[in-house]
Design a protein around this motif. Structure first.
Motif, PDB file in Angstrom:
ATOM      1  N   PRO A   1       0.824  -1.220   0.000  1.00 53.97           N
ATOM      2  CA  PRO A   1       0.000   0.000   0.000  1.00 53.97           C
ATOM      3  C   PRO A   1       0.854   1.265   0.000  1.00 53.97           C
ATOM      4  O   PRO A   1       0.367   2.343  -0.319  1.00 53.97           O
TER       5      PRO A   1
ATOM      6  N   PRO B   1      -1.894   2.118  -3.021  1.00 58.04           N
ATOM      7  CA  PRO B   1      -3.018   1.799  -2.136  1.00 58.04           C
ATOM      8  C   PRO B   1      -4.282   1.555  -2.953  1.00 58.04           C
ATOM      9  O   PRO B   1      -4.440   2.136  -4.016  1.00 58.04           O
TER      10      PRO B   1
ATOM     11  N   GLU C   1      -8.692   2.169   0.402  1.00 58.71           N
ATOM     12  CA  GLU C   1      -7.724   2.713   1.375  1.00 58.71           C
ATOM     13  C   GLU C   1      -7.568   4.220   1.182  1.00 58.71           C
ATOM     14  O   GLU C   1      -7.409   4.962   2.162  1.00 58.71           O
ATOM     15  N   VAL C   2      -7.592   4.634  -0.089  1.00 61.51           N
ATOM     16  CA  VAL C   2      -7.507   6.070  -0.360  1.00 61.51           C
ATOM     17  C   VAL C   2      -8.698   6.790   0.272  1.00 61.51           C
ATOM     18  O   VAL C   2      -8.545   7.816   0.949  1.00 61.51           O
TER      19      VAL C   2
ATOM     20  N   ASP D   1      -1.212   6.992  -0.136  1.00 60.00           N
ATOM     21  CA  ASP D   1      -2.660   7.095   0.086  1.00 60.00           C
ATOM     22  C   ASP D   1      -3.095   8.547   0.278  1.00 60.00           C
ATOM     23  O   ASP D   1      -4.130   8.978  -0.227  1.00 60.00           O
TER      24      ASP D   1
END
Ligand SMILES: Nc1ncnc2c1ncn2[C@@H]1O[C@H](COP(=O)(O)OP(=O)(O)OP(=O)(O)O)[C@@H](O)[C@H]1O
Ligand SMILES: [Mg+2]
Lengths: 246, 251
Positions: free
Chosen positions: B30, B34, B38-39, B214
């Motif tokens: 990640p 990512p 997750e972002v 991210d």
């Protein structure tokens, strides 16, 4: 009465119009016919004061004997295209000339909307030009011209884009609008039937350089002319026009 | 409405879905790539921090863009009425467009410091020309018969401009606005990246230095949203100002 004396127009070193003189009486229709490209539109544009700077011009315009500078309130010009602004309603388009002349918008709109019914445009006030048929657009353009209460109107082939039936209707219609509000009309046309049918006088132009070669009074009232006379007249005009074509 | 946006929605969903599946299946770190989820969760976690920077970016972009539009409209009118000025200035404007942003942004910071001014100036420099050009070409699209008609009614140059030339340029102007609006946010972020105390540009820089892909992507999502919002605003303006066939075309 409008008098043009010795009008000469030069462009690109060649003379388009040379020593053209003509008279448009204060009432009735004067037709101007001539071969394509002989300069009819240019003469009208000069009278309307909108000839491009590329032209050098000489000549005088007299309205009722007095010299005038162009453009002039007394002359009202209707271009070859109807030139209705697509973003304005028909009422706003029709009121434009009055607004430019300084009338407040509200009053100008009230004046033109009163004329929508006699002009066969009832219910179209808030519509846009794209929603109208060709004949209705011409009526709207003519309404815009005629409300300006000028002494003379200059019409450049007002009906040439219309189909044959609509054109005949519009010619009758033009005559009855003019009997409501009489004024002098200079009507450029290609159509010999139109010229002989509705005009009181016909001016014939020749090309290279553009000049008037004949003035013909049409006998009888428009609409009450016998077909025999008209056919004779058309034959004369045809000969005049064909003679000069190289 | 739904029919027009459906292809875009489907395509976006497919792309995001593919990205998500790739991240989960391939076991890519990640830190490098990512997954979209997750972002989004990073964006939600950091919302107040990112929001603060976004507000700063938006205000610079909006100020710069409005200045640019006003300046372009005034300049276009001046150049329309003074052809010799147009012939003199246009080459200069064109040349100014060839200066790369990477050179311009640091110079602006160098000359005008870390405040708002250099960033606003950069936005103006980037967005001004497309708007000016679209206005001038819009003016040229005025049908000559419209100008002739008004002139024959005795209208002066200014009346002709206001009644025929300006309305004729409406569509071209809006097209220029749309092009410039997409540059406005990007140019601001670029200027912030070159040096700022606040803004998405500096946020991206910090996140990158901390290896937080991210957060970089979260900021990208926000900047894209800002640009889309600006475009939406222009669409609204378009819709509100439309008359006649244009209004029906947009419905
Ligand atoms: N801006 C201009 N500069 C130079 N010449 C021009 C310009 N505009 C028109 N002309 C020339 O003037 C001539 C006459 O044009 P005009 O439109 O007056 O003719 P017309 O008799 O109205 O023709 P039509 O019957 O086809 O409408 C044309 O040969 C054209 O080449
Ligand atoms: Mg013509």
């Amino acid at each position: 009465m409008l008098e043009i004396q010795n009008l000469t127009l030069h462009a690109d070193g060649r003379s388009l119009i040379k020593d053209l003189s003509l008279v448009v009486p204060g009432d009735g229709i004067t037709a101007l016919i001539g071969p394509s490209g002989c300069g009819k539109t240019s003469v009208l544009k000069w009278m309307a004061g909108i000839l491009p700077d590329a032209f050098q011009t000489h000549g005088t315009a007299l309205l009722d004997g007095k010299p005038i500078s162009l453009p002039h309130r007394g002359l009202c010009y209707q271009p070859q295209s109807d030139a209705l602004f697509p973003w304005l309603t028909i009422a706003e388009n029709a009121a434009m000339g009055l607004e430019i002349a300084g009338l407040p918008r509200r009053i100008a709109l009230a004046q033109v909307t009163a004329l929508f019914a006699p002009f066969g445009l009832a219910g179209c006030e808030a519509q846009f030009p794209a929603q109208l048929s060709g004949g209705m657009r011409q009526r709207a353009a003519f309404l815009r011209t005629i409300v300006q209460d000028s002494r003379l109107v200059l019409l450049d082939e007002p009906f040439s884009a219309l189909d044959a039936v609509t054109r005949l209707r519009m010619q009758d219609w033009l005559l009855s609008r003019l009997s409501d509000r009489p004024r002098g009309v200079l009507l450029v046309t290609h159509d010999l039937h139109e010229a002989t049918g509705i005009a009181d006088r016909i001016l014939v132009m020749a090309a290279n350089p553009g000049r008037i070669i004949a003035e013909i009074d049409v006998p009888g009232q428009p609409g009450a002319r016998t077909e025999a006379i008209l056919a004779d007249l058309r034959e004369t005009l045809k000969t005049l026009l064909l003679e000069q074509t190289p | 409405m739904l029919q027009r946006t459906l292809p875009t929605l489907v395509l976006t969903a497919c792309l995001l879905g593919g990205w998500e599946i790739y991240c989960r299946q391939s076991g890519v770190s990640p830190l490098i790539l990512p997954a979209p989820t997750e972002v989004i969760s990073a964006l939600i976690r950091e919302r107040s921090e990112i929001g603060r920077h976004a507000v700063s970016t938006l205000s610079v972009a909006a100020l710069g863009f409005s200045l640019s539009v006003s300046f372009a409209v005034l300049t276009s009118i001046l150049l329309h009425f003074k052809p010799w000025l147009r012939r003199g200035l246009m080459p200069l404007f064109v040349t100014s467009q060839t200066i790369p942003l990477v050179a311009l942004a640091p110079l602006m910071i160098l000359w005008f410091g870390f405040g708002m001014l250099p960033k606003v100036l950069l936005v103006v420099l980037v967005t001004f020309f497309p708007i000016l050009l679209s206005l001038l070409s819009g003016y040229r699209q005025t049908p000559p018969a419209f100008r002739d008609l008004l002139a024959s009614m005795g209208a002066g140059r200014w009346t002709i401009f206001r009644r025929a030339t300006l309305p004729s340029a409406r569509a071209a102007f809006l097209a220029g606005l749309r092009i410039s609006a997409t540059y406005a946010i990007v140019a601001t972020i670029f200027a912030e990246y070159a040096g700022a105390r606040r803004g998405l540009g500096i946020y991206i820089l910090t996140a990158k230095n901390n290896f937080r892909a991210d957060l970089v992507l979260s900021a990208v999502v926000v900047s894209a949203t800002l640009t889309l919002a600006l475009l939406g605003l222009i669409r609204l303006l378009d819709w509100l100002s439309a008359r006649g066939p244009e209004a029906r075309g947009n419905a």
